[in-house]
Structure formats: structure tokens, C-alpha cells
Design a protein around this motif. Structure first.
Motif, mmCIF file in Angstrom:
data_model
loop_
_atom_site.group_PDB
_atom_site.id
_atom_site.type_symbol
_atom_site.label_atom_id
_atom_site.label_comp_id
_atom_site.label_asym_id
_atom_site.label_seq_id
_atom_site.Cartn_x
_atom_site.Cartn_y
_atom_site.Cartn_z
ATOM 1 N N ILE A 50 28.258 -28.160 32.409
ATOM 2 C CA ILE A 50 27.892 -27.437 31.180
ATOM 3 C C ILE A 50 26.685 -26.559 31.477
ATOM 4 O O ILE A 50 25.667 -27.030 32.002
ATOM 5 C CB ILE A 50 27.565 -28.417 30.037
ATOM 6 C CG1 ILE A 50 28.770 -29.304 29.737
ATOM 7 C CG2 ILE A 50 27.117 -27.673 28.792
ATOM 8 C CD1 ILE A 50 28.448 -30.459 28.809
ATOM 9 N N LYS A 51 26.808 -25.284 31.128
ATOM 10 C CA LYS A 51 25.715 -24.355 31.377
ATOM 11 C C LYS A 51 24.917 -24.167 30.085
ATOM 12 O O LYS A 51 25.417 -23.628 29.093
ATOM 13 C CB LYS A 51 26.254 -23.008 31.870
ATOM 14 C CG LYS A 51 25.149 -22.010 32.220
ATOM 15 C CD LYS A 51 25.723 -20.678 32.666
ATOM 16 C CE LYS A 51 26.226 -20.735 34.093
ATOM 17 N NZ LYS A 51 26.569 -19.366 34.588
ATOM 18 N N ILE A 52 23.656 -24.619 30.117
ATOM 19 C CA ILE A 52 22.761 -24.509 28.960
ATOM 20 C C ILE A 52 21.708 -23.450 29.268
ATOM 21 O O ILE A 52 20.970 -23.563 30.251
ATOM 22 C CB ILE A 52 22.085 -25.859 28.639
ATOM 23 C CG1 ILE A 52 23.144 -26.910 28.301
ATOM 24 C CG2 ILE A 52 21.092 -25.712 27.494
ATOM 25 C CD1 ILE A 52 22.585 -28.305 28.121
ATOM 26 N N ALA A 53 21.669 -22.417 28.446
ATOM 27 C CA ALA A 53 20.665 -21.353 28.603
ATOM 28 C C ALA A 53 19.523 -21.602 27.625
ATOM 29 O O ALA A 53 19.750 -21.918 26.453
ATOM 30 C CB ALA A 53 21.295 -19.991 28.346
ATOM 31 N N ILE A 54 18.302 -21.455 28.109
ATOM 32 C CA ILE A 54 17.100 -21.660 27.294
ATOM 33 C C ILE A 54 16.247 -20.403 27.409
ATOM 34 O O ILE A 54 15.805 -20.042 28.515
ATOM 35 C CB ILE A 54 16.301 -22.887 27.773
ATOM 36 C CG1 ILE A 54 17.203 -24.128 27.846
ATOM 37 C CG2 ILE A 54 15.106 -23.136 26.868
ATOM 38 C CD1 ILE A 54 16.629 -25.249 28.695
ATOM 39 N N VAL A 55 16.016 -19.717 26.290
ATOM 40 C CA VAL A 55 15.233 -18.481 26.302
ATOM 41 C C VAL A 55 14.046 -18.639 25.363
ATOM 42 O O VAL A 55 14.139 -19.300 24.326
ATOM 43 C CB VAL A 55 16.105 -17.261 25.891
ATOM 44 C CG1 VAL A 55 16.652 -17.428 24.483
ATOM 45 C CG2 VAL A 55 15.321 -15.962 26.016
ATOM 46 N N GLY A 56 12.913 -18.044 25.733
ATOM 47 C CA GLY A 56 11.705 -18.153 24.925
ATOM 48 C C GLY A 56 11.359 -16.855 24.213
ATOM 49 O O GLY A 56 11.580 -15.763 24.746
ATOM 50 N N LEU A 57 10.817 -16.971 23.005
ATOM 51 C CA LEU A 57 10.320 -15.840 22.225
ATOM 52 C C LEU A 57 8.999 -16.242 21.579
ATOM 53 O O LEU A 57 8.801 -17.404 21.214
ATOM 54 C CB LEU A 57 11.310 -15.449 21.124
ATOM 55 C CG LEU A 57 12.669 -14.899 21.555
ATOM 56 C CD1 LEU A 57 13.624 -14.876 20.358
ATOM 57 C CD2 LEU A 57 12.513 -13.496 22.145
ATOM 58 N N THR A 58 8.109 -15.269 21.432
ATOM 59 C CA THR A 58 6.806 -15.509 20.818
ATOM 60 C C THR A 58 6.624 -14.567 19.642
ATOM 61 O O THR A 58 6.909 -13.369 19.758
ATOM 62 C CB THR A 58 5.672 -15.282 21.834
ATOM 63 O OG1 THR A 58 5.905 -16.100 22.988
ATOM 64 C CG2 THR A 58 4.316 -15.625 21.242
ATOM 65 N N SER A 59 6.155 -15.083 18.520
ATOM 66 C CA SER A 59 5.931 -14.248 17.341
ATOM 67 C C SER A 59 4.926 -13.146 17.647
ATOM 68 O O SER A 59 3.775 -13.423 17.986
ATOM 69 C CB SER A 59 5.420 -15.098 16.177
ATOM 70 O OG SER A 59 4.931 -14.287 15.137
ATOM 71 N N ASP A 60 5.371 -11.890 17.566
ATOM 72 C CA ASP A 60 4.438 -10.786 17.832
ATOM 73 C C ASP A 60 3.359 -10.716 16.762
ATOM 74 O O ASP A 60 2.231 -10.298 17.024
ATOM 75 C CB ASP A 60 5.191 -9.456 17.918
ATOM 76 C CG ASP A 60 5.959 -9.128 16.649
ATOM 77 O OD1 ASP A 60 5.438 -8.359 15.827
ATOM 78 O OD2 ASP A 60 7.082 -9.637 16.483
#
Length: 502
Positions: free
Chosen positions: A140-150
Motif C-alpha cells: 500500500i502506497k501512503i503519501a504524506i504531504v505537509g502544508l503550513t498556514s500562510d
């Protein structure tokens, strides 16, 4: 593996841990979280441990290891490495002590720090390497991406750096999530967003209402299986169509456990279900191995915290916001005296260090000084127009109201209340908002050399676009205040000149 085999993945999320690693009466559940994670790994090999960011600033211990002893390895990095975190998001708090401090922490981490919208100023490429990571579990391929509130970034040390810029969260989310789906084709997509949910926003602060974009990410981006949020220090689980969203509180008081079930098909995996559960960590013992890992780190903080720094008893207690904004006050005079240790200019500007400020009273320890001034603000030397001084004061007093000579409405972040020395001014609270301030010794069109904290500059930068910056010092206001308090000959002598008419 049979064609119909089921695979269970346990995703554990923490948030806003703020370096609360002191235990005992100080209260920290990070060690209990370690016990829970270890327990889950014994039951299932398929565990993903994630944090939404905010682990390196926001506590006495964090301040000690960033300002007092920055040469030591940060204990939170030790703990997160030992707990085998898979990834962390990035909070604006991570930049509170400067870019070099955070970059060093990243280099010592055995897990990636993820943010797609924190970029190099020149190239606009992600600053911290790839903004996402892929974890494969039994195919199973799990992608984890990060974002920060501008929106949150506007108030941190971060934008003073020349190397880094912050892109709009939604713009970056659309680009990177589309790229991940096209190039990686993940079976499950996790977004770690250090920002909040508007449905949890109870603040009347106009700035706070602009920084919680979790709902917009789900509405406009789509194709997200799990959204891990932060910043608001609440514990919450919910669902928006196909997206499960969670928030894991603060200081590891609780965590969120997301159980994900997959079913193996011939050449793919089918997502069968996602269930979220809030875990009360008080039901678990502290992990002894983790306690041993930080034993000497905790002792160092506790020894420093209890050290008395005052040469004599201090009378600078604050009895609520009304006490300090309606008259010249000993506590704000202490702040003026401290900033002037670096830039002894005719005019100085300081701000209230925190909401609900209580000031300082009696003998003062390092811990008490930190609690009164918990931020690493530094002095700045700049030239501004008289109009700028008026505009900043107008903003503060436009967002508060009095009724029957008592403070009745406060719709401003208290830390945006500024206090000026070298400026003789009056405030008429009976006048209309933004028309309450009279400067008695300042020409609105003239230029004035002023010292102020970098926090004041950052938060009022929209008013100060044409300001000339001469210098920014490296020593913190906390250190400058400590220098005054430890001086045998120092006494607070009131020099501020302002009156507030109710």
C-alpha cells in the motif's frame, strides 16, 4: 497474500507539543504517548506516527534550549527520533527562534519535516527538500504531504529572513496534491496542515479568523483521504464527504488514533473504512526509556528555571488589561528601560508580551520572567513617520471599548497593544474609532528615530512599509529585562507620558 486479504493500518497523530517534555508536576504526556505508540506497534506492524507541527517552541523548556542553551541537542528531537516518528508538519512556531535554529533541528531529525508552501525566495522550490514523503506498507502506497498556514506565518520571526518565502496555502496545495496523484498514484493520501478548522474558531480576533483554511482545502482540493490539522489546541474528529479530518489537541495531552482498513484486490487496494478515536493518555504509564532519554535535559531546565534573578523586590504587577492600557505602568516602563539598554533613542515602542499579562512582582525567577515575557523578541532600530506612530496607536485603541469607565469590549489581540516613551499622547475613548489619538509633541509628517521590538514591526508592517531599518539586534527582550532586574542600582522610574480619557 491472498486476493481478498485485509490490511489494517494504524495512523497516530499528535499536535502542538510545544516541547512539553518536563514531567511530574509540570505535566507532560509525551512519555505516555510513547507508551501508547509502543503498545500499538506490538499489536500491529503497520503503524504510521505523525505530528502536525509546533513541537519546538511555546514552553519554558523550549525557550531554554533555543535561547539559553542553543548549543545542546533539542530534547524534543531526541524524543521524536526515539519514538520513530514518520513525519512532522511545520508550524510557524518552528521559526520563532530563527531559521538557523530550525534548520539545525531538521538536520538532527531522523524523520522529514514537510511543508509544500515554505519555499526558497529565489527559486520558489520547497525549502525543506521534498514537501511529501511516501510510506509503503505491504504494497500500500501512503503519501504524506505537509502544508503550513500562510496566514499564521505573518506574525513570526520567519519573514525577517531573506532566504524563505511562504506561498498561499491553497495555491500550493492544488499544485502539489495534483502532482502527487499524477506521479505517485498513492492508495491513500494524508495532508498534514498546520492551521485550523473554522468550525472550531471561537476567537473574535480578526487575524485568527483568516488563518484556518482546513475546510477550503477539503472543498477546493478534494482527493484527500485524511487531513490532520493543528494550531487551535483542540481535540476533534470529523468527516467531510470522503475526507476524514482530525485535530490532536496540544502538549500530547491526548492523541488521535485513525484506523484504516484496506482490502487487497488483484492489482490494487480498496479502502474499506476509516475510523477515528481520541485517546486519553492519562490511562497509560510513562515510558521509562523515554524518561531516561531526557533525564539530564529536564534537570538542566528545572535548575535554571528556579534561579532567582532579581537584586531586590519588584513592584510591577499587572491587574488586568485595563490596568496597563489606561495609564503609564511600572511593567511597561520596565520594558522601555530594557529595550533602551540596546538602543537608547528618544522614542521607544514596546508591546504587551502576552494576553492576560500579570507582570512581575517580588523576587523573580527565570521561570517567572519567562511566563511574563515568553517570546524571543529582539529590539530594532528604525526611522518612521509621526503618522506611523499615530496609526499604530489608533489601531490598538479602536478595538477596545469602555462602558461606565470600565473595559467592556476587547476585540484585539492584547499583544498588539503598544506603549510609547518619548511620545506625549492622549486617547479620547469617547471619540470614534481610529480618531481617538492626539500626539502632543509629534509632527505627523516628520521622521523619527525609534526603537521597537521586532514583534511590533512584524505585526504593524502594513503601516511601516516605508520605514527605514537601521539595525536589528540579536539579544532578546527576555535577556535585557533580566539584565535590568539583576542590576543592584536599577529602579523603575516612570517616564511615559500618556493619558486616556474614558
Amino acid at each position: 497474500m491472498t486476493q481478498s486479504e485485509k490490511i489494517n493500518v494504524d495512523i497516530i497523530a499528535t499536535s502542538d507539543m510545544h516541547s512539553y517534555f518536563l514531567n511530574g508536576h509540570h505535566g507532560s504526556n509525551i512519555y505516555r504517548a510513547g507508551t501508547y505508540v509502543k503498545h500499538m506497534r506490538q499489536r500491529n506492524n503497520n503503524v504510521v506516527l505523525l505530528d502536525s507541527g509546533g513541537s519546538l517552541a511555546g514552553s519554558l523548556a523550549a525557550f531554554y534550549y533555543a535561547v539559553v542553551a542553543p548549543y545542546k541537542r533539542h530534547p524534543m528531537i531526541k524524543l521524536m527520533n526515539a519514538m520513530e516518528y514518520d513525519a512532522s508538519g511545520i508550524s510557524p512556531n518552528e521559526f520563532k527562534f530563527g531559521l538557523s535554529f530550525f534548520s539545525r533541528a531538521v538536520s538532527l531529525s531522523r524523520f522529514p519535516w514537510l511543508s509544500a508552501n515554505i519555499e526558497y525566495n529565489r527559486t520558489k522550490e520547497p525549502y525543506f527538500s521534498t514537501p511529501y514523503t511516501i510510506k509503503e506498507i505491504e504494497g500500500i502506497k501512503i503519501a504524506i504531504v505537509g502544508l503550513t498556514s500562510d496566514g499564521l506565518m505573518e506574525r513570526e520571526y520567519f519573514e525577517m529572513e531573506h532566504d524563505v518565502v511562504i506561498e498561499k496555502t491553497l495555491v500550493s496545495a492544488k499544485r502539489w496534491i495534483s502532482y502527487i496523484h499524477e506521479s505517485e498514484a498513492p492508495d491513500f493520501l494524508i495532508v498534514i496542515y498546520h492551521g485550523g478548522l473554522n468550525q472550531l474558531n471561537t476567537s473574535t480576533n480578526e487575524r485568527e479568523q483568516k488563518v484556518n483554511e482546513a475546510e477550503k482545502i477539503m472543498q477546493h482540493i478534494g482527493v484527500i483521504d485524511l487531513l490532520i490539522t493543528g494550531h487551535q489546541h483542540q481535540t476533534f474528529v470529523g468527516r467531510n464527504d470522503q475526507t476524514v479530518y482530525v485535530q490532536a489537541g496540544q502538549n500530547a495531552q491526548k492523541l488521535v488514533h485513525i484506523k484504516v482498513d484496506f482490502k487487497k484486490r488483484t492489482s490494487s487496494f480498496e479502502l474499506e473504512g476509516i475510523n477515528s478515536e481520541i485517546i486519553d493518555l492519562n490511562d497509560f504509564e510513562e515510558d521509562k526509556a523515554l524518561l531516561t532519554e531526557t533525564y539530564y535535559d529536564r534537570k538542566a531546565v528545572e535548575y535554571w528555571a528556579d534561579d532567582i534573578i532579581t537584586a531586590h523586590n519588584l513592584e510591577a504587577g499587572v491587574n488586568g488589561l485595563e490596568d496597563v492600557i489606561t495609564q503609564p505602568h511600572a511593567f511597561t516602563q520596565l520594558l522601555h528601560d530594557s529595550i533602551r539598554l540596546v538602543y537608547d533613542l528618544d522614542i521607544s515602542c514596546v508591546h504587551l508580551p502576552k494576553s492576560g499579562e500579570t507582570g512581575l512582582q517580588g523576587t523573580v525567577t527565570n521561570a517567572e520572567l519567562y511566563n511574563a515575557y515568553p517570546h524571543p523578541d529582539v529590539p530594532m532600530d528604525l526611522t518612521i513617520k509621526g503618522q506611523h506612530i499615530k496609526d499604530i496607536l489608533e489601531y490598538s485603541y479602536a478595538h477596545i471599548e469602555f462602558s461606565n469607565d470600565a473595559l467592556s469590549v476587547t476585540i484585539i489581540d492584547e499583544t498588539l497593544c503598544t506603549f510609547w516613551q518619548g511620545v506625549d499622547y492622549t486617547i479620547d475613548m469617547n471619540a470614534q474609532p481610529f480618531n481617538r489619538v492626539t500626539l502632543n509633541n509629534i509632527n505627523l509628517n516628520h521622521m523619527y528615530r525609534v526603537s521597537m521590538t521586532d514583534y511590533c514591526y512584524r505585526n504593524y508592517q502594513s503601516y511601516l512599509e516605508n520605514a527605514v531599518i537601521h539595525d536589528k539586534h540579536s539579544i532578546t527582550m527576555n535577556d535585557l529585562i533580566a539584565d535590568n532586574l539583576s542590576n543592584d542600582s536599577y529602579q523603575i522610574q516612570q517616564k511615559q507620558q500618556f493619558k486616556v480619557y474614558l
